[in-house]
Design an enzyme around this catalytic site. Structure first.
Site, PDB file in Angstrom:
ATOM      1  N   SER A 132      -5.627  -3.935  10.493  1.00 20.15           N
ATOM      2  CA  SER A 132      -4.495  -3.827   9.588  1.00 20.15           C
ATOM      3  C   SER A 132      -3.382  -3.030  10.271  1.00 20.15           C
ATOM      4  CB  SER A 132      -4.950  -3.168   8.281  1.00 20.15           C
ATOM      5  OG  SER A 132      -3.915  -3.188   7.330  1.00 20.15           O
ATOM      6  N   TYR A 146       5.658  -8.034   6.178  1.00 17.82           N
ATOM      7  CA  TYR A 146       4.599  -7.658   7.114  1.00 17.82           C
ATOM      8  C   TYR A 146       3.625  -6.693   6.442  1.00 17.82           C
ATOM      9  CZ  TYR A 146       2.269  -5.333  11.006  1.00 17.82           C
ATOM     10  OH  TYR A 146       1.322  -4.799  11.832  1.00 17.82           O
ATOM     11  N   LYS A 150      -0.566  -7.113   5.681  1.00 15.16           N
ATOM     12  CA  LYS A 150      -1.558  -6.187   6.223  1.00 15.16           C
ATOM     13  C   LYS A 150      -2.304  -5.460   5.099  1.00 15.16           C
ATOM     14  CE  LYS A 150      -1.291  -7.103  10.525  1.00 15.16           C
ATOM     15  NZ  LYS A 150      -2.470  -7.659  11.206  1.00 15.16           N
TER      16      LYS A 150
END
Length: 154
Positions: A132, A146, A150
Site C-alpha cells: 500500500s 491514488y 491504496k
C-alpha cells in the site's frame, strides 16, 4: 522453498522483494508490463526466476498471465506490488485515467487474490502481501485517487 509471485518486479520495492526471495532460495514469478525490464533478474537466477508479462489494467493480460503461471506451479506467496500514481484534483480527474488507476492499483490485484486464494486456503498455507502507501492514511494534495486505491487495497 516456496513459489512467489511478485507483481511490478522490474524496479523499486518489487525488485527488492523479488531479489530477497530469490536470494533466500525461493522460486519467484516476476511480472512487469515489459519482459525486457525483467531480464537482469532472469539472467541472475535462471533456474528460479520465471518472468511473466502482466498489465494489471487489462483483463486479457491478467488471464494470459494466470494461464502462464499454471506452468510455474502453485503460488504460496502473492505480493501485489505493481501500481502507479495519478495526480489530479478530485473534481478535475479524467474518467479514463481514473478507471485505469483503479484497474491497476485495486481491481487487478483483487483478481489475482481471487484466483490464488482458494488454492492457499485448500493447502492451509500461503501469504498475500499487498503493498500500500502512506498516502492511504495521509495523502497529499492532488493524490485523492491514488490514495483511495491504496486505502482500498489495505
Amino acid at each position: 522453498m516456496a513459489n512467489w509471485l511478485v507483481t511490478g518486479a522490474s524496479s523499486g520495492i518489487g525488485y527488492g522483494i523479488a531479489m530477497a526471495a530469490l536470494t533466500a532460495g525461493n522460486r519467484v514469478a516476476v511480472t512487469s508490463r515489459s519482459l525486457a525490464k525483467l531480464q537482469s533478474l532472469t539472467e541472475q537466477y535462471p533456474q528460479q526466476c520465471f518472468p511473466v508479462a502482466l498489465e494489471l489494467s487489462d483483463d486479457d493480460s491478467i488471464a494470459q498471465a494466470i494461464e502462464k503461471l499454471d506452468d510455474f506451479g502453485p503460488i504460496n506467496v502473492l505480493v501485489n506490488n505493481a501500481g502507479h500514481g495519478y495526480r489530479a484534483a478530485v473534481e478535475e480527474g479524467e474518467d479514463e485515467r481514473i478507471r485505469e488507476i483503479y484497474a491497476t492499483n485495486l481491481f487487478g490485484p483483487v483478481k489475482l487474490i481471487r484466483h490464488f486464494l482458494p488454492h492457499m486456503r485448500h493447502q492451509h498455507r500461503g501469504a498475500i502481501i499487498n503493498i500500500s502507501s502512506i498516502a492511504a492514511v495521509q495523502s497529499g494534495i492532488g493524490s485523492g485517487y491514488y490514495a483511495s486505491t491504496k486505502a482500498a487495497l489495505e
